[in-house]
Design a protein around this motif. Structure first.
Motif, short mmCIF file in Angstrom:
data_model
loop_
_atom_site.label_atom_id
_atom_site.label_comp_id
_atom_site.label_asym_id
_atom_site.label_seq_id
_atom_site.Cartn_x
_atom_site.Cartn_y
_atom_site.Cartn_z
N HIS A 24 -7.37 67.06 6.09
CA HIS A 24 -7.39 65.68 6.59
C HIS A 24 -8.86 64.97 6.59
O HIS A 24 -9.94 65.91 6.34
CB HIS A 24 -7.10 65.87 8.10
CG HIS A 24 -6.90 64.56 8.68
ND1 HIS A 24 -7.95 64.12 9.53
CD2 HIS A 24 -5.79 64.07 8.90
CE1 HIS A 24 -7.62 62.90 10.03
NE2 HIS A 24 -6.15 62.51 9.63
N TYR A 26 -10.77 64.23 8.75
CA TYR A 26 -11.78 64.74 9.71
C TYR A 26 -12.25 66.05 9.35
O TYR A 26 -13.27 66.63 10.54
CB TYR A 26 -10.72 64.86 11.25
CG TYR A 26 -10.41 63.41 11.77
CD1 TYR A 26 -10.76 62.20 11.38
CD2 TYR A 26 -9.38 63.41 12.73
CE1 TYR A 26 -10.33 61.13 11.69
CE2 TYR A 26 -9.02 62.32 13.25
CZ TYR A 26 -9.44 60.89 12.97
OH TYR A 26 -8.90 60.13 13.21
N ASP A 40 -4.66 61.32 5.15
CA ASP A 40 -4.36 60.93 6.72
C ASP A 40 -3.08 61.92 6.84
O ASP A 40 -2.44 62.29 5.93
CB ASP A 40 -4.13 59.56 6.94
CG ASP A 40 -2.96 58.92 6.37
OD1 ASP A 40 -2.34 59.48 5.22
OD2 ASP A 40 -2.70 57.72 6.57
N SER A 41 -2.79 61.85 8.27
CA SER A 41 -1.45 62.47 8.50
C SER A 41 -0.21 62.35 7.62
O SER A 41 0.58 63.30 7.30
CB SER A 41 -1.05 62.50 9.86
OG SER A 41 -2.11 62.19 10.82
N MET A 64 -0.24 69.83 12.00
CA MET A 64 -0.01 69.15 10.45
C MET A 64 0.44 70.65 9.77
O MET A 64 1.18 70.32 8.69
CB MET A 64 -1.66 69.08 9.77
CG MET A 64 -2.07 67.86 10.80
SD MET A 64 -3.67 67.27 10.34
CE MET A 64 -3.88 65.51 11.26
N HIS A 175 -10.64 59.90 21.00
CA HIS A 175 -10.51 58.49 20.99
C HIS A 175 -10.39 57.93 22.21
O HIS A 175 -10.81 56.48 22.49
CB HIS A 175 -9.25 58.13 20.26
CG HIS A 175 -9.20 58.48 18.82
ND1 HIS A 175 -8.98 59.48 18.59
CD2 HIS A 175 -9.64 57.67 17.75
CE1 HIS A 175 -9.07 59.63 17.00
NE2 HIS A 175 -9.66 58.53 16.73
N GLU A 200 -5.46 55.01 18.27
CA GLU A 200 -5.64 56.12 19.36
C GLU A 200 -6.66 55.65 20.39
O GLU A 200 -6.70 56.19 21.77
CB GLU A 200 -5.82 57.49 19.00
CG GLU A 200 -4.60 58.01 18.41
CD GLU A 200 -5.07 59.09 17.80
OE1 GLU A 200 -5.97 59.94 18.42
OE2 GLU A 200 -4.39 59.76 16.75
N THR A 215 -6.55 56.30 9.93
CA THR A 215 -7.75 56.77 8.93
C THR A 215 -7.85 56.25 7.65
O THR A 215 -8.60 55.57 7.25
CB THR A 215 -7.73 58.15 8.83
OG1 THR A 215 -6.54 58.68 8.53
CG2 THR A 215 -8.24 58.99 10.45
#
Ligand code: 13P
Ligand code: SF4
Length: 314
Positions: A24, A26, A40-41, A64, A175, A200, A215
Motif C-alpha cells: 500500500h 502508506y 490503494d486498497s 488487506m 485522519h 476519512e 490515495t
C-alpha cells in the motif's frame, strides 16, 4: 543485515518461492521500492484476485491480507507483521455490527473495505474510498442503507449523493487528528498550495480542502495539476510516491493537533519493515488464514464491488 543485503535476499526469496509483493502507498519507502505492485486498497484487491504466483506478501494492514486471501484462497498470503491492524476495522467488532444491522433488516449494508472478514461476511456490498460514492449512487434512489465503519467517509458520501445512510460511528486515528488551525497556518505560509484530503478526514477539514479523494485519486490529481505545492491530509507515507512521481512539485504533510507526535503516520502500517518482510518470506510466517464459512460469505460483497468497479471502469 545491511539494507542492500536485505533487498538482495528478499529478491532471491521472492523468485525461489514464486512470490509477489503487493504494497500500500502508506508503506515505508524501502518496502514500496521492493514491491512488485504499489497501490490503494482497491488496486490491492484487484491485483490479489488476479495473482498467479503461489505466494502473496501483502505489505499493508491485516484487512488487506484478509481480502487477498478471501479472493484468492489457493494462494498462501502473508503480512510481515500480523499486529498491523487498523483503528477503523477495530472500531467495528462483528458482534456489535451484527446487532446494529439486525435492528434495520430492510437496509442494504455497505461496508468500507477497512473491516474484518467477519464484518464483510455480514455485508451486501464492500466499497473502498476509490469507488464508494459511485457504488452508493448505483443503488436505488429509495434504498435504505447502512454504511460502516467510517463515519467521516459515510458523512461525505451522504453529502455528495444526497442519501441519508445510517452511519456506524468509527474513525481512523490518523485522519481524525489533523489540525485545521495548523493547516490554515500552512496555507498562509504557502498561499499557492492546494490542500489534498482523504475522505476519512472529518468534515471540518474536508470543507477547506481543494481536492478530496482516495490515495490513488490524490496521486492522480497531484500529477495532473499545474499547481506546484500541495498540503497533504492523509497518511504521510503517500508523500514518498507523490514526490517520486512529481520531482518538480513540493508536498507538505498536513500536521496533527499534537505537534510533538508523528500522528500523521499510521503506526499499524509502519509495523511492517524491510527486515520483517525478509523474515516473512524466509520463514513463511505470519500467514493470513480465514475461516472457510466466513470466506464464502465475505467473498460475495467483495466480488460485487469488483464487478461493479470493472463495469464502470473504477
Ligand atoms: P485507500 O483506499 O485510499 O488507499 O485508503 C486506505 C486507507 O487505509 C486509508 O486510511
Ligand atoms: Fe486504518 Fe487509518 Fe491506518 Fe488506514 S491509516 S490503515 S484507516 S488506521
Amino acid at each position: 543485515m545491511s539494507k542492500e543485503k536485505l533487498i538482495r535476499n528478499i529478491d532471491a526469496l521472492k523468485r525461489a518461492k514464486n512470490a509477489v509483493i503487493l504494497a500500500h502507498y502508506y508503506q515505508d519507502p524501502d518496502i514500496q521500492d521492493v514491491a512488485d505492485f504499489v497501490g490503494d486498497s482497491l488496486a490491492l484487491a484487484q491485483w490479489a484476485s488476479e495473482v498467479s504466483a503461489d505466494v502473496i506478501v501483502l505489505c499493508g494492514v491485516h484487512f488487506m491480507g484478509e481480502t487477498a486471501k478471501i479472493l484468492n484462497p489457493e494462494k498462501r498470503v502473508f503480512v510481515p507483521d500480523l499486529n498491523a491492524g487498523c483503528s477503523l476495522a477495530e472500531s467495528c467488532p462483528a458482534g456489535a455490527f451484527e446487532e446494529f444491522i439486525n435492528a434495520y433488516p430492510d437496509h442494504i449494508v455497505v461496508s468500507y473495505v477497512n473491516t474484518s472478514a467477519a464484518v464483510k461476511a455480514l455485508t451486501d456490498i464492500v466499497v473502498t474510498s476509490s469507488n464508494a460514492r459511485q457504488i452508493v449512487e448505483i443503488l436505488p434512489k429509495d434504498a435504505k442503507i447502512i454504511f460502516g465503519p467510517d463515519k467521516n467517509l459515510g458523512d461525505y458520501i451522504n453529502k455528495q449523493t444526497g442519501r441519508k445512510m445510517l452511519l456506524w460511528e468509527g474513525v481512523c486515528h490518523v485522519h481524525a487528528q489533523f489540525s485545521v488551525d495548523r493547516i490554515l497556518d500552512l496555507k498562509r505560509k504557502y498561499p499557492g498550495a492546494l490542500l489534498l484530503a482523504h475522505p476519512e478526514c472529518p468534515e471540518y477539514l474536508l470543507v477547506i480542502a481543494d481536492h478530496i479523494g482516495s490515495t490513488s485519486a490524490l496521486l492522480r490529481f497531484a500529477a495532473k495539476s499545474d499547481c506546484k505545492q500541495f498540503i497533504v491530509a492523509t497518511e504521510a507515507g503517500i508523500l514518498y510516491r507523490m514526490r517520486k512521481e512529481n520531482p518538480d512539485k513540493e508536498f507538505i504533510p498536513a500536521p496533527p493537533e499534537d505537534a510533538t507526535c508523528a500522528c500523521n503516520e499510521c503506526f499499524y502500517m509502519k509495523m511492517n519493515t524491510l527486515e520483517k518482510l525478509y523474515l516473512c518470506l524466509k520463514n513463511e510466517t505470519p500467514e493470513i488464514l480465514v475461516d472457510e464459512r466466513v470466506r464464502v460469505d465475505a467473498i460475495k460483497p467483495i466480488g460485487r464491488m469488483l464487478e461493479i468497479s470493472e463495469l464502470y471502469g473504477l
